[in-house]
Scaffold this active site. Structure first.
Site, short mmCIF file in Angstrom:
data_model
loop_
_atom_site.label_atom_id
_atom_site.label_comp_id
_atom_site.label_asym_id
_atom_site.label_seq_id
_atom_site.Cartn_x
_atom_site.Cartn_y
_atom_site.Cartn_z
N ASP A 1 -6.28 -6.98 4.11
CA ASP A 1 -7.45 -6.32 3.51
C ASP A 1 -8.38 -7.38 2.92
O ASP A 1 -9.59 -7.39 3.16
CB ASP A 1 -6.98 -5.35 2.42
CG ASP A 1 -8.14 -4.65 1.74
OD1 ASP A 1 -9.04 -4.16 2.45
OD2 ASP A 1 -8.16 -4.59 0.49
N ASP B 1 -2.94 -18.13 -0.16
CA ASP B 1 -3.96 -18.82 -0.97
C ASP B 1 -4.62 -19.93 -0.15
O ASP B 1 -5.84 -20.08 -0.13
CB ASP B 1 -3.38 -19.33 -2.30
CG ASP B 1 -2.08 -20.12 -2.14
OD1 ASP B 1 -1.49 -20.13 -1.04
OD2 ASP B 1 -1.65 -20.75 -3.14
N ASP C 1 -12.15 -9.11 4.67
CA ASP C 1 -13.46 -9.10 3.99
C ASP C 1 -14.01 -10.52 3.88
O ASP C 1 -15.20 -10.76 4.10
CB ASP C 1 -13.34 -8.50 2.57
CG ASP C 1 -13.62 -7.01 2.54
OD1 ASP C 1 -13.31 -6.33 3.54
OD2 ASP C 1 -14.13 -6.51 1.52
N LYS D 1 3.23 -15.28 1.61
CA LYS D 1 3.40 -16.04 0.37
C LYS D 1 4.89 -16.30 0.21
O LYS D 1 5.53 -15.90 -0.77
CB LYS D 1 2.81 -15.23 -0.80
CG LYS D 1 2.74 -15.95 -2.12
CD LYS D 1 1.65 -17.01 -2.22
CE LYS D 1 1.76 -17.76 -3.53
NZ LYS D 1 0.89 -18.95 -3.60
N TYR E 1 0.82 -1.21 0.00
CA TYR E 1 0.00 0.00 0.00
C TYR E 1 0.86 1.27 0.00
O TYR E 1 0.43 2.31 -0.48
CB TYR E 1 -0.90 0.04 1.25
CG TYR E 1 -2.24 -0.63 1.09
CD1 TYR E 1 -2.35 -1.93 0.63
CD2 TYR E 1 -3.42 0.04 1.43
CE1 TYR E 1 -3.59 -2.55 0.52
CE2 TYR E 1 -4.66 -0.57 1.31
CZ TYR E 1 -4.74 -1.87 0.85
OH TYR E 1 -5.95 -2.45 0.74
C1 IPM Z 1 -10.35 -1.17 4.27
C2 IPM Z 1 -10.62 -0.53 2.92
C3 IPM Z 1 -9.49 0.42 2.59
C4 IPM Z 1 -8.22 -0.41 2.48
C5 IPM Z 1 -9.70 1.27 1.31
C6 IPM Z 1 -11.01 2.04 1.35
C7 IPM Z 1 -8.56 2.21 1.08
O1 IPM Z 1 -10.82 -1.50 1.95
O2 IPM Z 1 -10.22 -0.43 5.25
O3 IPM Z 1 -10.27 -2.39 4.32
O4 IPM Z 1 -7.93 -0.98 1.42
O5 IPM Z 1 -7.49 -0.46 3.46
MG MG Z 2 -10.93 -3.49 2.73
#
Ligand code: IPM
Ligand code: MG
Length: 361
Positions: free
Chosen positions: A248, A224, A252, A191, A141
């Site tokens: 990240d 993975d 999710d 990885k 990032y």
């Molecule tokens: C998160 C989001 C952010 C990230 C984006 C909005 C920049 O997806 O907080 O997980 O990638 O960190």
């Molecule tokens: Mg995110």
């Protein structure tokens, strides 16, 4: 002494969900003796619109003078065409970097009342309690060099995934410390079979484990495989520690074990500051419709009470109020299944506040 909270609602559903979390703070002040005050600032797209930058100087001053930050969400189609440094996401990355928030805690806890809300089988997810510890201010990032350039008549885009030993050690320490307060297991995800940066990551985690945390059970997993194991057998995990990009993605994925991404709070901590936000985004498609689930933001307030305000007692009360609200069958639309009735964002907030008042009396 009054506690000062910077409230940054941001874009999309941000203002709606933050409004409900602020109601909760109001009840804590009135009925539980919390002495918190808050002041609003801009972040993200609304920051660009109102203050000329997604993380403006005014907001920077506000957060530096605060004890903790409560953030909603950033982003939306309106700002997608702006230059990258002016986009909402850049504001979020900049505030994380500016406050040195290197450790992002993303707990995934399956609420038994919501077992049927997940797309996964109840017997797979029952009892899941995972903490993803994501490195937040390094890795691909932030790595340099990065950019898009033209070489031999064609465009070429590149980023750099980079971690120094000290960055790996401090996030590793965070994860081992967290595990000691939980089930004492850490799974480090990278990885290392392909990436040099991951090979270093693994070696540093092993050294740290041997020298300081040999009492914690440590395992390693390629990302993975980890993505697969998370839905195959999620109960095997306690603490997952990983870099910025993998964290990240995996957080999710992990959120879907709980049925809705609208349930997951987060805490981003550095040496000095703490910022609290739901892990979900700004959901522009439902913004302004009073439909969003405010529980992730309300649970983020609980994390703020625990980690920044030293009020674990009140954190537990907020979490209990959320449990009681779910027990009573109150559901926003993302949590309603099998023909269950759903309530609005504000009604969910009111229900949690009422549950809190009940716990006060
Ligand atoms: C998160 C989001 C952010 C990230 C984006 C909005 C920049 O997806 O907080 O997980 O990638 O960190
Ligand atoms: Mg995110």
């Amino acid at each position: 002494m009054t506690i000062k909270i910077a409230v940054l609602p941001g874009d999309g559903i941000g203002p709606e969900i933050v409004n409900e979390a602020v109601k909760v703070l109001g009840v804590l002040n009135r009925s539980f003796g919390l002495n918190a005050s808050w002041q609003e600032g801009t972040i993200g797209g609304v920051g660009y619109d109102v203050d000329g930058a997604p993380y403006s100087e005014a907001t920077r001053k506000l957060v530096h003078a605060s004890d903790a930050v409560l953030l909603g969400a950033v982003g939306g189609p309106k700002w997608e065409k702006l230059d990258k440094p002016l986009r909402p996401e850049a504001g979020l990355l900049r505030i994380r970097e500016d406050l040195g928030l290197f450790a992002n805690y993303r707990p995934t806890k399956v609420h038994s009342q919501l077992l049927d809300a997940s797309t996964l089988k109840p017997e797979v997810i029952d009892g899941v309690d995972i903490l993803v510890v994501r490195e937040l201010v390094g890795g691909i990032y932030f790595g340099q060099p990065r950019g898009i350039e033209t070489v031999d008549g064609e465009r070429r885009g590149y980023n750099t995934m980079v971690y120094s030993e000290s960055e790996i050690r401090r996030i590793g320490r965070t994860a081992f410390e967290a595990a000691r307060l939980r089930s004492n297991r850490v799974c480090s995800v990278e990885k290392a079979n392909v990436l040099d940066v991951s090979e270093l990551w693994r070696n540093v985690i092993i050294e740290l484990h041997e020298s300081e945390y040999a009492d914690v059970e440590l395992s390693h997993m390629y990302v993975d495989n980890a993505a697969m194991q998370l839905i195959r057998n999620p109960r095997q995990f306690d603490v997952i520690v990983t870099g910025n990009l993998f964290g990240d993605i995996l957080s999710d994925e992990a959120s879907m074990l709980t049925g809705s991404i609208g349930m997951l709070p987060s805490a981003s901590l550095g040496e000095k500051f703490g910022m609290y936000e739901p892990i979900h985004g700004s959901a522009p498609d439902i913004a302004g419709e009073n439909k969003a689930n405010p529980l992730a933001t309300i649970l983020s307030v609980a994390m703020m009470l625990r980690f920044s305000l030293d009020r674990n007692d009140l954190a537990e009360i907020v979490e209990k109020a959320v449990e009681n609200t779910l027990d009573a069958g109150v559901r926003t639309v993302d949590l309603a299944f099998g023909g269950e009735a759903s309530v609005s964002c504000s009604a969910m907030g009111d229900a949690v506040c009422a549950a809190l008042e009940e716990l006060a009396s």
